[in-house]
Motif scaffolding. Structure first.
Motif, PDB file in Angstrom:
ATOM      1  N   THR A 197       0.832  -1.191   0.000  1.00  0.00           N
ATOM      2  CA  THR A 197       0.000   0.000   0.000  1.00  0.00           C
ATOM      3  C   THR A 197       0.873   1.250   0.000  1.00  0.00           C
ATOM      4  O   THR A 197       1.935   1.285   0.627  1.00  0.00           O
ATOM      5  N   ASN A 198       0.424   2.279  -0.720  1.00  0.00           N
ATOM      6  CA  ASN A 198       1.196   3.504  -0.816  1.00  0.00           C
ATOM      7  C   ASN A 198       0.320   4.687  -0.409  1.00  0.00           C
ATOM      8  O   ASN A 198      -0.080   5.496  -1.234  1.00  0.00           O
ATOM      9  N   ASN A 199      -0.001   4.757   0.877  1.00  0.00           N
ATOM     10  CA  ASN A 199      -0.783   5.882   1.369  1.00  0.00           C
ATOM     11  C   ASN A 199       0.126   7.082   1.612  1.00  0.00           C
ATOM     12  O   ASN A 199       1.295   6.925   1.977  1.00  0.00           O
ATOM     13  N   PRO A 200      -0.402   8.290   1.447  1.00  0.00           N
ATOM     14  CA  PRO A 200       0.405   9.472   1.765  1.00  0.00           C
ATOM     15  C   PRO A 200       0.533   9.616   3.271  1.00  0.00           C
ATOM     16  O   PRO A 200      -0.240   9.021   4.042  1.00  0.00           O
ATOM     17  N   PRO A 201       1.482  10.405   3.722  1.00  0.00           N
ATOM     18  CA  PRO A 201       1.598  10.633   5.166  1.00  0.00           C
ATOM     19  C   PRO A 201       0.353  11.329   5.695  1.00  0.00           C
ATOM     20  O   PRO A 201      -0.300  12.120   5.008  1.00  0.00           O
ATOM     21  N   ALA A 202       0.014  11.026   6.925  1.00  0.00           N
ATOM     22  CA  ALA A 202      -1.180  11.618   7.529  1.00  0.00           C
ATOM     23  C   ALA A 202      -0.975  13.099   7.828  1.00  0.00           C
ATOM     24  O   ALA A 202      -1.931  13.885   7.780  1.00  0.00           O
ATOM     25  N   ASN A 203       0.270  13.486   8.140  1.00  0.00           N
ATOM     26  CA  ASN A 203       0.543  14.874   8.510  1.00  0.00           C
ATOM     27  C   ASN A 203       1.873  15.318   7.914  1.00  0.00           C
ATOM     28  O   ASN A 203       2.804  14.509   7.747  1.00  0.00           O
ATOM     29  N   LEU A 204       1.962  16.598   7.609  1.00  0.00           N
ATOM     30  CA  LEU A 204       3.218  17.225   7.207  1.00  0.00           C
ATOM     31  C   LEU A 204       3.529  18.336   8.194  1.00  0.00           C
ATOM     32  O   LEU A 204       2.616  18.977   8.733  1.00  0.00           O
ATOM     33  N   THR A 205       4.817  18.563   8.405  1.00  0.00           N
ATOM     34  CA  THR A 205       5.251  19.699   9.199  1.00  0.00           C
ATOM     35  C   THR A 205       6.099  20.590   8.317  1.00  0.00           C
ATOM     36  O   THR A 205       7.056  20.121   7.684  1.00  0.00           O
ATOM     37  N   CYS A 206       5.740  21.861   8.246  1.00  0.00           N
ATOM     38  CA  CYS A 206       6.470  22.811   7.417  1.00  0.00           C
ATOM     39  C   CYS A 206       7.011  23.921   8.309  1.00  0.00           C
ATOM     40  O   CYS A 206       6.249  24.591   9.025  1.00  0.00           O
ATOM     41  N   THR A 207       8.328  24.097   8.307  1.00  0.00           N
ATOM     42  CA  THR A 207       8.948  25.192   9.042  1.00  0.00           C
ATOM     43  C   THR A 207       9.700  26.071   8.060  1.00  0.00           C
ATOM     44  O   THR A 207      10.177  25.596   7.023  1.00  0.00           O
ATOM     45  N   THR A 208       9.812  27.351   8.338  1.00  0.00           N
ATOM     46  CA  THR A 208      10.415  28.295   7.404  1.00  0.00           C
ATOM     47  C   THR A 208      11.398  29.207   8.111  1.00  0.00           C
ATOM     48  O   THR A 208      11.429  29.314   9.341  1.00  0.00           O
ATOM     49  N   SER A 209      12.177  29.871   7.305  1.00  0.00           N
ATOM     50  CA  SER A 209      13.111  30.878   7.832  1.00  0.00           C
ATOM     51  C   SER A 209      13.104  32.074   6.915  1.00  0.00           C
ATOM     52  O   SER A 209      12.567  32.029   5.812  1.00  0.00           O
TER      53      SER A 209
END
Length: 936
Positions: free
Chosen positions: A924-936
């Protein structure tokens, strides 16, 4: 393929540049008592082999590639040469091709065209509509790695082989009583080129190695076993070269010694040597060239150094064979196959050599696998193989025939993944083409004309006579729908629908009513590269445009239905489609090339563009449009059989669609001659153009299977020269994998595996007699209907295989179709919570296949510009990233972190940037349930 470029080629050739690509006449003499070497027989004759080195002739060297890296292997005894390419090393750098003077002059250009003032219209186009710059930029070589062994004197038992079943070039010879072997392959899993040298006597290998290049480069020795070539691509058309590259070569020895100094690698007294070649570039995408090219080259080399050569080889073969082995073909063998490959080409016209057609078919598949993989650039005019800074026609992408032709065999011969780079390119062109659409036409949507390059130039180039052709982007967009017909992947369709819609929107905005005929027509445009009157190609509503737009509008409407969106837009494109001019039969019984019944100024011109409706489209068919079908035949008779290499290849497809196996086979034989096929089987325009190779593979597939009319037509154009044979693994629209076995020029056995539920129509002469039909899964006999005497129709279920055969025919293992998994629905994209800056990241799967997938992550800035960003997630199903572009990543178990600061730098408020990757997935190739995006 403009005369402007031809003049540049002539000048370059006169100066010595690019001369290796201009073929001289060549010949080859049959060897008395010749026999194919054991390794060729072990590959079932699916190998190119020679008993002489390539010398200095690039068209005798043998190609290897992994989609990104390419090399031409010469196999010389004294000095081995590996001519190297990386698919993002292009002249120049990012540029905006739009001409802001265009829109203001468009009305006057159209007026002149409608007033039959064609050359005056061309003059105004040249003054106001040409792109900036007026030509596009060239694909370029990295350089060479040369290994110097000393004298070739006394060498015997020489053999040089390209094994298509393992994607490996092997050179063997005996010298001084020692048998030497060199083995070269380009690994996609490990992203390096591997050169393995062995000898059957200890401490017998001694050589020195060094890079050289026509580019602006420096050489060095980073450590005691490595040499480096650091350079930058060339400037062109007033655009400074900006692609930095680093090539590294590292040697590891068993026995003996290795050293490196001053850019020269020295091996002495070794028993075996493994040379690893890694190349990195700064190209990130068509608008960004500040990638960490040194880090890419070093990281890939260091990773490969930690893998044993046997494992490098096995990983390479497993990856390659997962694609190549999907299709097998056997057309019979004669003694002609016992001669070296160049002899077989030279003598093809006077010998019976059916196996050569099978070899040519599989060679095209080999070249596509080797030059186009998910995440790479599309295969260009020379695939990925080019030894020049000024190659013929810049070795870029000619959209009015050659780029689509490169991908004709991708779906039909079961290489679906190899198409993905084209769709990535189309997404880029929706951006650059939208700029051109607005600036030059005052229109929405997007447009691409007859050429593009790595910088996704979309405007008119090379002069109005050649470049004023509006439907390049439209043709490329039709590939989206056709690919969907093969795969049924609604996720893919959803991801690419905006490009399809945008291409159609451009023509909704720009088509104009013909002042006397009333049809909606393109203006200005042309029928590619052919004058209808002296010095005039520009016109309104050429037949090819009308046929392409029918396909485009139909695809956009049907895609919107599948996806359940855009009902108003759907109605608009269907209305516009109904107002396009129909294809017409002219006074000579031919398909008219233009709205008026003009006679072409060059009767045997290489382009037969107005038969697009016959192939690759399905607008002209034997049973659906019999009058146009006969007119298409007449058109080909008037044009004549001869032509450039790629033109001959397209004509094979035309005659196959006309169900004329004898004529298609004649065209195939016409292609296999010394002025149309190089000694290494590269197709010659001349000079080298790879589209003829891909077109030939497509043509052979079309001779064996049609699927363009809503049915599978088995052996529709089987020539008498192939009275018995087998093929397995071909793909048909609707999601079918097909295998066939035949004898006495009649089908004995047909097997079809269905990807999805539906009703299948099969057409074959087999059904005019007694036959059996079985659901192989449970042994049952499906209920059938008989719409025509040679057609059966029945209900199929996904994952089941169905077999039709003559009574008494034993099931053939090789006629069992290769299993091609049905695509799984693409999951809904995952969107991160906003970062404190307001930025978000979106994860979307853009393609999937057995054991693997391609995905993109788009980072969009909020109300505040960002300088850099990091995205992290956890894979839920054990997925592993194998290759990433436009980013650097780390993966620890299921946890992935991707940083892009070093690549794209700042993103303006509201702006976005994307990185992509290829991964492996065991189930199975499900996408991740959550993403974390941090910036600078």
């Amino acid at each position: 393929m403009s005369e402007v470029t031809r003049r540049n080629i002539i000048k370059a050739t006169a100066a010595g540049a690019g001369a290796a690509l201009v073929p001289a006449a060549w010949s080859a003499t049959a060897r008395a008592g010749s026999a194919a070497p054991p390794q060729v027989l072990a590959a079932n004759d699916l190998a190119l082999w020679y008993d002489e080195p390539a010398g200095t002739d690039w068209l005798r060297a043998l190609p290897i590639g992994n989609g990104r890296l390419g090399a031409m292997v010469f196999g010389n005894i004294d000095t081995e040469r590996l001519q190297l390419n990386e698919d993002t090393v292009w002249a120049g750098g990012p540029y905006d091709s739009a001409n802001t003077r265009g829109a203001a002059n468009l009305a006057e250009i159209r007026r002149r065209v409608f007033a039959d003032q064609w050359t005056s219209a061309q003059d105004l186009i040249n003054q106001t509509m040409m792109g900036s710059p007026g030509g596009q930029l060239a694909y370029q070589t990295v350089g060479d790695l040369r290994l110097s062994f000393g004298s070739a004197s006394g060498a015997t038992q020489y053999n040089r082989t390209l094994d298509l079943t393992t994607a490996t070039v092997t050179t063997t010879y005996v010298q001084g009583g020692v048998r030497h072997q060199r083995e070269v392959f380009a690994s996609a899993p490990d992203q390096v080129i591997v050169l393995r040298l062995t000898a059957d006597r200890a401490n017998a290998i001694t050589f020195s190695a060094a890079f050289d290049s026509p580019q602006r480069t420096t050489v060095s020795s980073p450590d005691g076993a490595t040499i480096a070539l650091d350079g930058i691509s060339g400037s062109m058309e007033g655009v400074d070269g900006s692609v930095r590259f680093l090539a590294l070569a590292n040697a590891a020895v068993t026995g003996g010694t290795v050293s490196s100094s001053g850019g020269t690698l020295r091996v002495s007294g070794a028993t075996s040597v493994t040379v690893l070649i890694s190349i990195g570039t700064s190209y990130v995408n068509y608008r960004t060239v500040n990638g960490d090219y040194q880090g890419i080259a070093r990281n890939r080399l260091n990773a490969a150094k930690g893998v044993a050569v046997d494992q490098l080889r096995s990983r390479h073969r497993a990856d390659y064979q997962a694609l190549f082995n999907r299709v097998t073909i056997d057309l019979g063998r004669t003694a002609a196959a016992d001669q070296p490959t160049d002899v077989r080409i030279a003598q093809h016209a006077s010998t019976n050599d059916p196996q050569f057609a099978a070899l040519l078919f599989q060679f095209g598949r080999y070249l596509l696998i080797s030059s186009s993989r998910p995440g790479t650039q599309p295969a260009n005019l020379q695939g990925i193989w080019n030894d020049s800074l000024t190659p013929s026609w810049d070795s870029k992408y000619t959209v009015n025939a050659n780029l689509p032709m490169n991908y004709w065999p991708a779906d039909t011969t079961n290489l679906s993944e190899c198409l993905l780079p084209v769709f990535d390119m189309v997404k880029d062109l929706t951006v650059t083409g939208a700029r051109v659409a607005q600036a030059q036409y005052g229109a929405g949507g997007w447009v691409t004309h007859h050429n593009t390059d790595a910088w996704r130039g979309a405007s008119v180039v090379d002069g109005a006579f050649w470049g004023m052709w509006q439907t390049g982007g439209a043709w490329l967009s039709t590939l989206i729908w056709d690919h969907y017909l093969f795969t049924g992947d609604s996720g893919f369709l959803q991801a690419n629908y905006p490009a399809l819609k945008g291409a159609a929107q451009f023509f909704l905005d720009t088509l104009v009513a013909h002042p006397t005929l009333g049809y909606l027509v393109t203006n200005p445009s042309n029928s590619p590269e052919l004058a209808h009157h002296a010095n005039a190609s520009v016109c309104a509503g050429p037949t090819m445009d009308n046929q392409i737009l029918r396909d485009l509008f139909d695809a956009a409407a049907r895609a919107s239905e599948v996806l359940g969106v855009d009902t108003t837009f759907r109605s608009q494109v269907r209305t516009a489609k109904d107002r396009l001019p129909p294809s017409r039969v002219g006074s000579r019984g031919n398909v008219q090339e233009w709205l008026a019944d003009w006679v072409e100024t060059e009767r045997t011109h290489r382009h037969v563009s107005h038969l697009y409706g016959l192939h690759p489209s399905n607008q002209i068919t034997r049973r659906g449009t019999p009058a146009l079908y006969e007119a298409a035949r007449r058109t080909l008779e008037l044009r004549g059989d001869d032509g450039t290499g790629w033109s001959l290849a397209w004509k094979i497809n035309f005659w196959a669609r006309l169900e004329d196996g004898a004529r298609a086979h004649k065209l195939l034989r016409d292609l296999v001659r010394t002025d149309r096929l190089a000694p290494n089987m590269f197709d010659l325009h001349p000079p080298f153009q790879i589209d003829g190779n891909f077109g030939a593979t497509s043509g052979i597939a079309e001779m064996l299977l049609h699927s363009h009319t809503g049915e599978l037509h088995l052996l529709p154009a089987l020539p008498s020269a192939w009275p018995a044979g087998q093929v397995a693994g071909l793909r048909g629209r609707g999601g079918y994998t097909v295998a066939l076995a035949w004898s006495n020029s009649q089908a004995d056995e047909i097997t079809v595996r269905a990807d999805r539920d539906g009703t299948l129509r099969l057409r074959s002469r087999l059904f005019t007699g007694t036959f059996t039909l079985t659901d192989v899964t449970d042994g049952s006999t499906p209920a059938t209907t008989r719409p025509e005497s040679d057609v059966v129709a029945f209900t199929v279920r996904a994952g089941r295989t169905y077999r039709a055969a003559r009574p008494g025919v034993t099931p053939s293992p090789t006629a069992t179709p290769t299993s091609t998994p049905s695509p799984t629905p693409t999951p809904t994209p995952t969107v991160s919570s906003p970062a404190p800056s307001g930025a978000r990241a979106t994860y979307a799967i853009t393609g999937s296949w057995s054991g693997g997938f391609q995905a993109e992550v788009t980072v969009t800035a909020g109300a505040t510009a960002i300088r850099g960003w990091t995205v992290s997630w956890t894979f839920p199903n054990g997925q592993v990233i194998n290759q990433i572009w436009s980013g650097t990543h780390t993966q620890n178990g299921a946890n992935v972190t991707v940083r892009n600061v070093d690549y794209n730098g700042s993103v303006p408020a509201g702006g976005s940037t994307t990185f992509g990757f290829i991964g492996s997935a065991g189930g199975t190739n499900n996408p991740p349930a959550n993403l974390t995006c941090t910036t600078s």
